[in-house]
Design an enzyme around this catalytic site. Structure first.
Site, mmCIF file in Angstrom:
data_model
loop_
_atom_site.group_PDB
_atom_site.id
_atom_site.type_symbol
_atom_site.label_atom_id
_atom_site.label_comp_id
_atom_site.label_asym_id
_atom_site.label_seq_id
_atom_site.Cartn_x
_atom_site.Cartn_y
_atom_site.Cartn_z
ATOM 1 N N ASP A 40 -16.044 20.592 45.530
ATOM 2 C CA ASP A 40 -16.698 20.750 44.232
ATOM 3 C C ASP A 40 -17.723 19.656 43.961
ATOM 4 O O ASP A 40 -18.889 19.927 43.654
ATOM 5 C CB ASP A 40 -15.658 20.766 43.106
ATOM 6 C CG ASP A 40 -14.746 21.977 43.184
ATOM 7 O OD1 ASP A 40 -15.227 23.051 43.551
ATOM 8 O OD2 ASP A 40 -13.541 21.835 42.884
ATOM 9 N N ARG A 64 -5.368 11.912 36.195
ATOM 10 C CA ARG A 64 -6.652 12.229 35.581
ATOM 11 C C ARG A 64 -7.040 11.300 34.422
ATOM 12 O O ARG A 64 -8.193 10.879 34.325
ATOM 13 C CB ARG A 64 -6.672 13.689 35.098
ATOM 14 C CG ARG A 64 -6.546 14.717 36.217
ATOM 15 C CD ARG A 64 -7.484 14.427 37.354
ATOM 16 N NE ARG A 64 -7.494 15.465 38.372
ATOM 17 C CZ ARG A 64 -7.540 15.221 39.676
ATOM 18 N NH1 ARG A 64 -7.539 13.962 40.111
ATOM 19 N NH2 ARG A 64 -7.568 16.184 40.549
ATOM 20 N N ASP A 66 -7.113 20.415 34.814
ATOM 21 C CA ASP A 66 -7.785 19.122 34.925
ATOM 22 C C ASP A 66 -8.971 18.980 33.982
ATOM 23 O O ASP A 66 -9.272 17.875 33.522
ATOM 24 C CB ASP A 66 -8.239 18.886 36.367
ATOM 25 C CG ASP A 66 -7.094 18.431 37.262
ATOM 26 O OD1 ASP A 66 -6.052 18.028 36.716
ATOM 27 O OD2 ASP A 66 -7.238 18.493 38.493
ATOM 28 N N SER A 79 -6.963 24.256 48.090
ATOM 29 C CA SER A 79 -7.353 23.303 47.060
ATOM 30 C C SER A 79 -6.284 22.217 47.032
ATOM 31 O O SER A 79 -5.112 22.506 46.796
ATOM 32 C CB SER A 79 -7.453 23.998 45.701
ATOM 33 O OG SER A 79 -7.746 23.060 44.688
#
Length: 407
Positions: free
Chosen positions: A18, A99, A128, A180
């Site tokens: 990404d 995060r 996320d 992922s």
């Protein structure tokens, strides 16, 4: 396409699929300067290798590589372990609490660099995006946020790979192994491909990276003793070590013995169910050791209430609400409960299992003299009759009333 224009954007950068394509995409679509920020939260040197060169070559003007590992363990992992927080009874929150610490550093760098926006590569289907953006709002409420996955034309991982190939962006993945993943010192997650069908058994031999399957683990057990001071793990097998080294050692022991492999379908914050495989070898050992010690050291009412609170704590962490008054208040409560959670817990690791092998604490509330099945002089068993009469009085009154109704 959004109409807002930005001059300088700070990008949460991992070098994965990404974020690799987002750098040139931002420059093409916004004409802005892009500053990449990569956070080291213990994912390993291999994950960070070559990031600086790659970021600059793909268009970033600058890259920060921030080592947040120690802060991650001490200020996020350990407080969550002390709380006993496990999301939906299985997930040890590995991605969830990583995060906020990353997003907080993004804000700090964005302010330092005079950026007018922060970008991330989270999908519009995932958790996320919420975790990043709630933290950004907590520390920079007026900061612009760019989340390309919500509106760009690269709306599948296959299209992202094609874009990367067209722009000569090197990737460490290919179309056949495009799971992922998210990795840090605490865990490694796997999602996508064959895992999207819950009927498929995970190909563990193919995907595991932090350890082996129970079948591949040694035929011999391994003992480990974890020592805690006020709920904080401080030593293994009597050897004092800092929190990062301790977790690294537990990861090695757990991984070698097939510990901490979870396959679950969880309820995402955004409303859908998601299937993933999580590897948390050291964390799984740490949770069990801590829980075992609490069984000795906490009184019944505190222990039971704390178990209820742990569910809410896990939801706050999972939902990205780390920097909230409620989470902070809960952590203050947890810290109070941990004042006597000091002692040693011995565990036996064997082919995916963690088996208790004894625990001790100077604050233990367990009394062998009271609990014994042998003769004792501190517990009058005749007292139990009166206790049962009082405890069962509501049942007796109800039964008597029911008898009258029947007559």
């Amino acid at each position: 396409m959004e109409q807002i224009k930005y001059k300088k954007v700070v990008l949460a950068y991992s070098g994965g699929l990404d974020t690799s394509v987002i750098i040139p995409w931002l420059k093409e679509n916004y004409g802005c300067e892009v500053i990449a920020v990569a956070a080291n939260v213990g994912q390993g040197d291999g994950e960070l290798e070559g990031l600086e060169e790659k970021a600059i070559k793909t268009g970033a003007s600058k890259i920060y590589i921030e080592d947040l590992t120690k802060e991650f363990v001490d200020d996020f992992i350990i407080p969550t372990v002390k709380a006993g927080a496990v999301y939906e009874g299985k997930y040890l929150l590995g991605t969830s609490f990583a995060r906020p610490i990353i997003a907080k550093r993004l804000v700090e760098i964005a302010k330092k660099e005079g950026a007018d926006a922060i970008a991330h590569g989270c999908t519009g289907k995932g958790n996320d995006q919420v975790r990043f953006e709630l933290t950004i709002k907590a520390f920079a409420p007026n900061m612009g946020i760019i989340a390309p996955w919500r509106f760009w034309e690269l709306n599948s991982r296959e299209k992202e790979i094609a874009y990367a190939e067209e722009h000569n962006i090197p990737l460490k993945i290919n179309r056949e192994t495009n799971y992922s993943k998210d990795k840090n010192l605490w865990h490694l997650s796997h999602e996508g491909l064959d895992l999207e069908n819950p009927a498929n058994e995970p190909q563990y031999e193919k995907i595991l990276e932090m350890g082996v399957t129970p079948e591949q683990a040694p035929d011999k057990d391994t003992y480990v003793t974890v020592s805690f001071e006020k709920g904080v793990p401080v030593a293994l097998d009597g050897v004092k070590m800092d929190s990062v080294a301790l977790l690294e050692k537990l990861n090695k022991l757990g991984g070698e013995n097939g510990i901490g492999i979870i396959d679950m379908v969880e309820n995402r914050l955004v409303g859908m169910k998601s299937r993933g495989v999580y590897e948390t070898p050291g964390g799984t050992i740490l949770y069990q050791a801590h829980q075992t010690l609490e069984e000795l050291c906490l009184d019944k009412e505190t222990q039971h209430y704390k178990m209820q609170m742990a569910i809410k704590f896990s939801e706050l962490v999972y939902n990205g609400q780390w920097y909230t008054p409620l989470r902070e208040a809960m952590s203050a409560f947890v810290d109070k409960t941990q004042e006597t959670v000091t002692g040693d817990v011995k565990l036996k690791l064997y082919k995916g299992n963690i088996i208790g092998a004894g625990a001790s604490s100077p604050y233990s509330l367990y009394s062998e003299e009271i609990a014994t099945f042998g003769e004792d002089h501190v517990y009058d068993q005749a007292d139990s009759a009166g206790f049962i009469n009082l405890f069962g009085l509501p049942l007796k009154v109800k039964a008597l009333l029911d008898e009258k109704k029947i007559k």
